[in-house]
Design a protein around this motif. Structure first.
Motif, PDB file in Angstrom:
ATOM      1  N   LEU A 249       0.827  -1.209   0.000  1.00 40.09           N
ATOM      2  CA  LEU A 249       0.000   0.000   0.000  1.00 40.09           C
ATOM      3  C   LEU A 249       0.862   1.261   0.000  1.00 40.09           C
ATOM      4  CD1 LEU A 249      -2.685  -1.033   2.656  1.00 40.09           C
ATOM      5  CD2 LEU A 249      -2.788  -1.296   0.168  1.00 40.09           C
ATOM      6  N   GLU A 250       1.923   1.222   0.772  1.00 34.42           N
ATOM      7  CA  GLU A 250       2.788   2.398   0.883  1.00 34.42           C
ATOM      8  C   GLU A 250       3.633   2.628  -0.367  1.00 34.42           C
ATOM      9  OE1 GLU A 250       5.086   2.439   4.459  1.00 34.42           O
ATOM     10  OE2 GLU A 250       3.378   1.912   5.742  1.00 34.42           O
ATOM     11  N   LEU A 251       3.958   1.548  -1.073  1.00 30.27           N
ATOM     12  CA  LEU A 251       4.852   1.654  -2.222  1.00 30.27           C
ATOM     13  C   LEU A 251       4.115   1.888  -3.535  1.00 30.27           C
ATOM     14  CD1 LEU A 251       7.392  -1.191  -1.376  1.00 30.27           C
ATOM     15  CD2 LEU A 251       7.511   1.232  -0.794  1.00 30.27           C
ATOM     16  N   ALA A 252       2.831   1.594  -3.571  1.00 30.00           N
ATOM     17  CA  ALA A 252       2.064   1.734  -4.814  1.00 30.00           C
ATOM     18  C   ALA A 252       2.129   3.143  -5.420  1.00 30.00           C
ATOM     19  CB  ALA A 252       0.609   1.320  -4.580  1.00 30.00           C
ATOM     20  N   PRO A 253       2.087   4.205  -4.634  1.00 37.34           N
ATOM     21  CA  PRO A 253       2.166   5.542  -5.238  1.00 37.34           C
ATOM     22  C   PRO A 253       3.463   5.796  -6.006  1.00 37.34           C
ATOM     23  CG  PRO A 253       1.316   5.691  -3.003  1.00 37.34           C
ATOM     24  CD  PRO A 253       1.798   4.283  -3.187  1.00 37.34           C
ATOM     25  N   TYR A 254       4.481   4.993  -5.738  1.00 40.91           N
ATOM     26  CA  TYR A 254       5.762   5.143  -6.442  1.00 40.91           C
ATOM     27  C   TYR A 254       5.902   4.141  -7.587  1.00 40.91           C
ATOM     28  CZ  TYR A 254       6.614   7.536  -2.040  1.00 40.91           C
ATOM     29  OH  TYR A 254       6.502   8.365  -0.935  1.00 40.91           O
ATOM     30  N   ASN A 255       4.819   3.467  -7.923  1.00 38.02           N
ATOM     31  CA  ASN A 255       4.825   2.460  -8.995  1.00 38.02           C
ATOM     32  C   ASN A 255       5.777   1.309  -8.686  1.00 38.02           C
ATOM     33  OD1 ASN A 255       3.720   1.556 -11.463  1.00 38.02           O
ATOM     34  ND2 ASN A 255       5.543   2.223 -12.579  1.00 38.02           N
ATOM     35  N   ILE A 256       5.885   0.998  -7.401  1.00 37.97           N
ATOM     36  CA  ILE A 256       6.721  -0.123  -6.958  1.00 37.97           C
ATOM     37  C   ILE A 256       5.797  -1.245  -6.516  1.00 37.97           C
ATOM     38  CG2 ILE A 256       8.410  -0.938  -5.275  1.00 37.97           C
ATOM     39  CD1 ILE A 256       9.361   1.984  -5.026  1.00 37.97           C
TER      40      ILE A 256
END
Length: 256
Positions: free
Chosen positions: A173-180
């Motif tokens: 959830l935390e990494l999704a905004p960075y396309n990770i």
């Protein structure tokens, strides 16, 4: 499966043997530059040199995943040397056997620090560089032991592997905004140097629990990790792939 990783920089922790070596080999064959990260630099260098002799791109670096300073320095050195970190395969792990009544606090802490904290340390240290990647990918090597099954002598190992998946779900959830993306491969019984040390009787027992009547190969885990690292898997995150030859399927082991 063909996945073009030309120009990608991949770190494989615990890459000097076993499943890590299999993952590193699969990724190198797809064109990536693979950094073999392991506590023992000499063994990591042997793997990197063997890959280089086959015409692939690889290098070695020393890291102690129980130490955040060591993991952070590894990430900095790789990014400085190769200009990026595109994929992290957080694979380093240990599985010493100890019955609960005999287990010491030090036994427990060593497994948890290596397997669980080591995963968090690796992800955290590589995150600044993964955020700069076009398609950042993190693959965790978990296990069926802990999340799905249990095995006597591995309460600490099972706990550490289940904890990795709990970490992964919120990290996704935390990494999704960075396309990770961050996903996990859950191996069953795979033929590695570590299992060989447990003896022929153990290997036969493990193989008998698998419908295919054989242990998996390290490359089987490598190809699952490769898929999760691909551009095509960009909409998959926080998920697991069980690679166990059907080991966890039967209700009755005698049925096959």
């Amino acid at each position: 499966m063909k996945v073009d990783l030309t120009g990608k920089v991949v770190i494989v922790t615990g890459g000097s043997k076993g499943i890590g070596k299999g993952i590193a080999t699969v990724f190198a064959k797809q064109g990536a530059h693979v950094v073999i990260a392991a506590r023992g630099l000499e063994s990591a260098q042997h793997v990197a040199e063997a890959l280089e002799k086959q015409g692939y791109s690889a290098s070695a670096i020393s890291v102690d995943v129980e130490s955040y300073d060591s993991v952070e320095q590894m990430a900095k050195n790789v990014a400085l040397e190769y200009g990026a970190i595109d994929i992290l395969c957080s694979n380093a792990g240990i599985f010493p056997s100890a019955k609960l009544e005999d287990m010491t606090i030090a036994d427990w802490d060593h497994v948890m620090n290596t397997n669980t904290r080591g995963t968090m340390f690796s992800v955290k240290a590589c995150l600044p560089y993964l955020k700069k990647a076009e398609n950042g990918r993190i693959i965790i090597t978990s296990s069926i032991t802990g999340p799905i099954t249990g095995y006597a002598g591995w309460t600490h190992y099972g706990a550490s592997k289940a904890a990795q998946l709990g970490f992964m779900k919120t990290a996704a959830l935390e990494l999704a905004p960075y396309n990770i993306t961050i996903n996990a491969v859950m191996p069953g019984n795979i033929a590695t140097e570590g299992l060989e040390g447990l003896g022929e009787d153990y290997l036969k027992k493990m193989a008998s629990a698998i419908p295919f009547k054989r242990l998996g190969k390290v490359e089987d885990i490598g190809y699952a990790a490769l898929f999760l690292s691909s551009k095509e898997a960009g909409f998959i995150t926080g998920q697991t792939i069980v690679v166990d030859g059907g080991q966890t399927l039967p209700e009755d082991a005698e049925a096959f």
